[in-house]
Design a protein around this motif. Structure first.
Motif, PDB file in Angstrom:
ATOM      1  N   SER A 166       0.666  -0.881   0.383  1.00 42.17           N
ATOM      2  CA  SER A 166      -0.732   0.061   0.148  1.00 42.17           C
ATOM      3  C   SER A 166       1.071   1.369  -0.104  1.00 42.17           C
ATOM      4  O   SER A 166       0.450   2.798   0.076  1.00 42.17           O
ATOM      5  N   GLY A 167       2.371   0.375   0.137  1.00 43.75           N
ATOM      6  CA  GLY A 167       3.584   2.606   0.595  1.00 43.75           C
ATOM      7  C   GLY A 167       3.779   2.458  -0.487  1.00 43.75           C
ATOM      8  O   GLY A 167       3.552   1.692  -1.820  1.00 43.75           O
ATOM      9  N   ASN A 168       5.418   2.958  -0.365  1.00 41.09           N
ATOM     10  CA  ASN A 168       6.223   2.719  -1.667  1.00 41.09           C
ATOM     11  C   ASN A 168       6.955   1.422  -1.377  1.00 41.09           C
ATOM     12  O   ASN A 168       7.537   0.579  -0.637  1.00 41.09           O
ATOM     13  N   VAL A 169       8.029   0.562  -2.725  1.00 38.33           N
ATOM     14  CA  VAL A 169       8.613  -0.530  -2.709  1.00 38.33           C
ATOM     15  C   VAL A 169      10.024  -0.135  -2.606  1.00 38.33           C
ATOM     16  O   VAL A 169      10.655   0.723  -3.576  1.00 38.33           O
ATOM     17  N   PHE A 170      11.007  -0.056  -2.641  1.00 40.16           N
ATOM     18  CA  PHE A 170      12.113  -0.681  -2.510  1.00 40.16           C
ATOM     19  C   PHE A 170      13.568  -1.506  -2.796  1.00 40.16           C
ATOM     20  O   PHE A 170      12.918  -2.946  -1.641  1.00 40.16           O
ATOM     21  N   VAL A 171      13.775  -2.193  -3.696  1.00 39.16           N
ATOM     22  CA  VAL A 171      14.088  -3.080  -3.626  1.00 39.16           C
ATOM     23  C   VAL A 171      16.022  -2.884  -4.158  1.00 39.16           C
ATOM     24  O   VAL A 171      16.280  -2.072  -5.245  1.00 39.16           O
ATOM     25  N   ARG A 172      16.760  -3.168  -3.005  1.00 43.56           N
ATOM     26  CA  ARG A 172      17.772  -3.361  -2.982  1.00 43.56           C
ATOM     27  C   ARG A 172      18.375  -4.041  -3.995  1.00 43.56           C
ATOM     28  O   ARG A 172      19.762  -2.703  -4.902  1.00 43.56           O
ATOM     29  N   GLY A 173      18.579  -4.701  -4.219  1.00 36.61           N
ATOM     30  CA  GLY A 173      19.297  -5.484  -5.879  1.00 36.61           C
ATOM     31  C   GLY A 173      18.540  -4.997  -6.492  1.00 36.61           C
ATOM     32  O   GLY A 173      18.282  -4.811  -7.145  1.00 36.61           O
ATOM     33  N   ARG A 174      18.654  -6.301  -7.642  1.00 34.82           N
ATOM     34  CA  ARG A 174      18.082  -6.331  -9.348  1.00 34.82           C
ATOM     35  C   ARG A 174      17.005  -6.450  -8.877  1.00 34.82           C
ATOM     36  O   ARG A 174      16.296  -7.949  -8.169  1.00 34.82           O
ATOM     37  N   LEU A 175      15.431  -5.816  -9.750  1.00 35.49           N
ATOM     38  CA  LEU A 175      14.348  -5.602  -9.842  1.00 35.49           C
ATOM     39  C   LEU A 175      13.549  -6.895 -11.113  1.00 35.49           C
ATOM     40  O   LEU A 175      13.947  -6.013 -11.947  1.00 35.49           O
ATOM     41  N   LYS A 176      14.071  -7.999 -10.828  1.00 37.91           N
ATOM     42  CA  LYS A 176      12.751  -9.008 -12.011  1.00 37.91           C
ATOM     43  C   LYS A 176      11.125  -8.821 -12.221  1.00 37.91           C
ATOM     44  O   LYS A 176      11.208  -9.209 -13.412  1.00 37.91           O
ATOM     45  N   MET A 183      -0.957  -0.068  -3.626  1.00 45.15           N
ATOM     46  CA  MET A 183      -1.946  -0.257  -4.382  1.00 45.15           C
ATOM     47  C   MET A 183      -3.536  -0.494  -4.214  1.00 45.15           C
ATOM     48  O   MET A 183      -4.352  -0.481  -4.769  1.00 45.15           O
ATOM     49  N   ASN A 184      -3.860   1.088  -2.751  1.00 39.66           N
ATOM     50  CA  ASN A 184      -4.331   1.257  -1.957  1.00 39.66           C
ATOM     51  C   ASN A 184      -4.848   2.946  -2.898  1.00 39.66           C
ATOM     52  O   ASN A 184      -6.117   3.133  -2.236  1.00 39.66           O
ATOM     53  N   GLY A 185      -4.195   3.077  -3.797  1.00 43.03           N
ATOM     54  CA  GLY A 185      -4.253   4.435  -4.576  1.00 43.03           C
ATOM     55  C   GLY A 185      -3.273   5.363  -3.690  1.00 43.03           C
ATOM     56  O   GLY A 185      -2.703   5.225  -2.387  1.00 43.03           O
ATOM     57  N   GLY A 186      -3.072   6.718  -3.923  1.00 44.94           N
ATOM     58  CA  GLY A 186      -2.063   7.083  -3.248  1.00 44.94           C
ATOM     59  C   GLY A 186      -0.757   7.436  -4.133  1.00 44.94           C
ATOM     60  O   GLY A 186      -0.678   7.147  -5.552  1.00 44.94           O
ATOM     61  N   GLU A 187       0.262   8.793  -3.616  1.00 43.68           N
ATOM     62  CA  GLU A 187       1.420   9.023  -4.633  1.00 43.68           C
ATOM     63  C   GLU A 187       2.834   7.952  -3.575  1.00 43.68           C
ATOM     64  O   GLU A 187       2.847   8.349  -2.426  1.00 43.68           O
ATOM     65  N   LEU A 202       2.079   1.191 -10.423  1.00 47.75           N
ATOM     66  CA  LEU A 202       2.077   1.958  -9.158  1.00 47.75           C
ATOM     67  C   LEU A 202      -0.156   3.303  -9.031  1.00 47.75           C
ATOM     68  O   LEU A 202      -0.440   3.521 -10.324  1.00 47.75           O
ATOM     69  N   GLY A 203       0.496   2.591  -8.036  1.00 54.27           N
ATOM     70  CA  GLY A 203      -1.669   3.463  -7.743  1.00 54.27           C
ATOM     71  C   GLY A 203      -2.483   2.225  -9.322  1.00 54.27           C
ATOM     72  O   GLY A 203      -2.231   0.529  -8.598  1.00 54.27           O
ATOM     73  N   LEU A 225       4.785   8.776  -9.247  1.00 55.61           N
ATOM     74  CA  LEU A 225       3.567   8.619 -11.036  1.00 55.61           C
ATOM     75  C   LEU A 225       3.394   9.871 -10.493  1.00 55.61           C
ATOM     76  O   LEU A 225       2.669  10.878  -9.583  1.00 55.61           O
ATOM     77  N   GLU A 226       3.431  10.533 -11.595  1.00 51.49           N
ATOM     78  CA  GLU A 226       3.091  12.439 -11.708  1.00 51.49           C
ATOM     79  C   GLU A 226       2.496  12.909 -12.699  1.00 51.49           C
ATOM     80  O   GLU A 226       3.062  12.896 -14.407  1.00 51.49           O
ATOM     81  N   ASN A 227       0.915  13.386 -12.701  1.00 52.80           N
ATOM     82  CA  ASN A 227       0.438  13.847 -13.534  1.00 52.80           C
ATOM     83  C   ASN A 227      -0.247  12.917 -14.905  1.00 52.80           C
ATOM     84  O   ASN A 227      -0.065  12.856 -16.198  1.00 52.80           O
ATOM     85  N   ASP A 228       0.128  11.359 -14.249  1.00 48.57           N
ATOM     86  CA  ASP A 228      -0.770  10.433 -14.912  1.00 48.57           C
ATOM     87  C   ASP A 228       0.147   9.856 -15.979  1.00 48.57           C
ATOM     88  O   ASP A 228       0.323   9.336 -16.686  1.00 48.57           O
ATOM     89  N   SER A 229       1.388   9.980 -15.650  1.00 45.21           N
ATOM     90  CA  SER A 229       2.816   9.112 -16.134  1.00 45.21           C
ATOM     91  C   SER A 229       3.864   8.806 -15.097  1.00 45.21           C
ATOM     92  O   SER A 229       3.833   9.564 -13.720  1.00 45.21           O
ATOM     93  N   LEU A 230       4.087   7.515 -15.483  1.00 46.87           N
ATOM     94  CA  LEU A 230       5.505   6.969 -14.870  1.00 46.87           C
ATOM     95  C   LEU A 230       6.548   8.150 -14.982  1.00 46.87           C
ATOM     96  O   LEU A 230       6.988   8.744 -16.382  1.00 46.87           O
TER      97      LEU A 230
END
Length: 237
Positions: A166-176, A183-187, A202-203, A225-230
């Motif tokens: 529902s919040g931010n996601v941080f992956v320190r290594g490789r993200l595949k 997932m519940n909305g928000g920035e 995102l959202g 996500l800013e102004n409906d764009s990634l």
């Protein structure tokens, strides 16, 4: 350096097939809820749990676990095997045994197990609104983590793995794998030490057209996500 990904799709327009046999780990205020599939045979479920036990033990080290059997009907013989071969071997600290199957729930109670949602989940969640879930390991294909709050993965996220937060996601290594932040909305944002994912969310927005042609592919990035764009910005780690 920032870039914008134009191709955004509504998740409802993209069909996704997910296996119903995955063991789901869902972060909560009191620890982790382990949701077990109800469609497998007893033997298949036990074998899948045993194959997953090492990773599950690392994910839940030092925190409590609620075992959720959903609507599954289980026998006393299977319960004893599950205890001896999975729970006790993995040294899990089980807070509660859950099921919405009346016979299974009665078996848990007759065995002297705590049942239902731990009370700490309600009070803690009301105060914090969802704590950060820290995972000191890597996620392999088939593993799915869902959490109300931020998720920090200090390892790699392999293709076929999934994180929903529902919040931010941080992956320190490789993200595949596949990440869904906010997932519940928000920035919120997704950050990775080495981004190689083919799709992300995102959202309420889904981008499934990512590939090696992106100039920031394989680099450390933060995506918001800013102004409906990634919007993608490179990080200096």
């Amino acid at each position: 350096m920032a870039g914008t990904v134009e191709s955004l799709e509504n998740p409802k327009d993209t069909a996704e097939r997910r296996g119903t046999s995955e063991i789901l780990l869902k972060g909560t205020g009191y620890g982790v809820r382990m949701i077990l599939p109800e469609t497998k045979t007893d033997e298949d479920l036990l074998q899948e749990a045993l194959a997953f036990s090492g990773e599950a033990a690392r994910l839940t080290r030092g925190i409590g676990v609620v075992l959720d059997f959903q609507g599954r009907t289980i026998s006393r013989a299977f319960l004893l095997r599950f205890l001896s071969e999975f729970v006790w071997t993995g040294a899990f600290r089980v807070l509660s045994w859950m099921s919405y199957n009346a016979d299974t729930l009665e078996l848990f109670r007759a065995s002297g197990f705590s049942t239902g949602e731990p009370t700490a989940a309600r009070s803690e969640k009301k105060e914090s609104g969802g704590a950060t879930l820290l995972l000191i390991q890597s996620l392999r294909s088939g593993q799915r983590v869902e959490h109300e709050g931020d998720v920090v993965l200090l390892g790699h996220m392999n293709e076929g793995a999934e994180i929903c937060a529902s919040g931010n996601v941080f992956v320190r290594g490789r993200l595949k794998g596949v990440v869904h932040a906010g997932m519940n909305g928000g920035e919120y944002s997704i950050s990775a030490g080495q981004f190689e994912a083919r799709q992300l969310r995102l959202g309420g927005k889904l981008c499934s057209s990512l590939g090696t042609e992106m100039e920031w592919w394989g680099k450390a990035v933060v995506i918001s996500l800013e102004n409906d764009s990634l919007v993608v910005r490179e990080l200096k780690l």
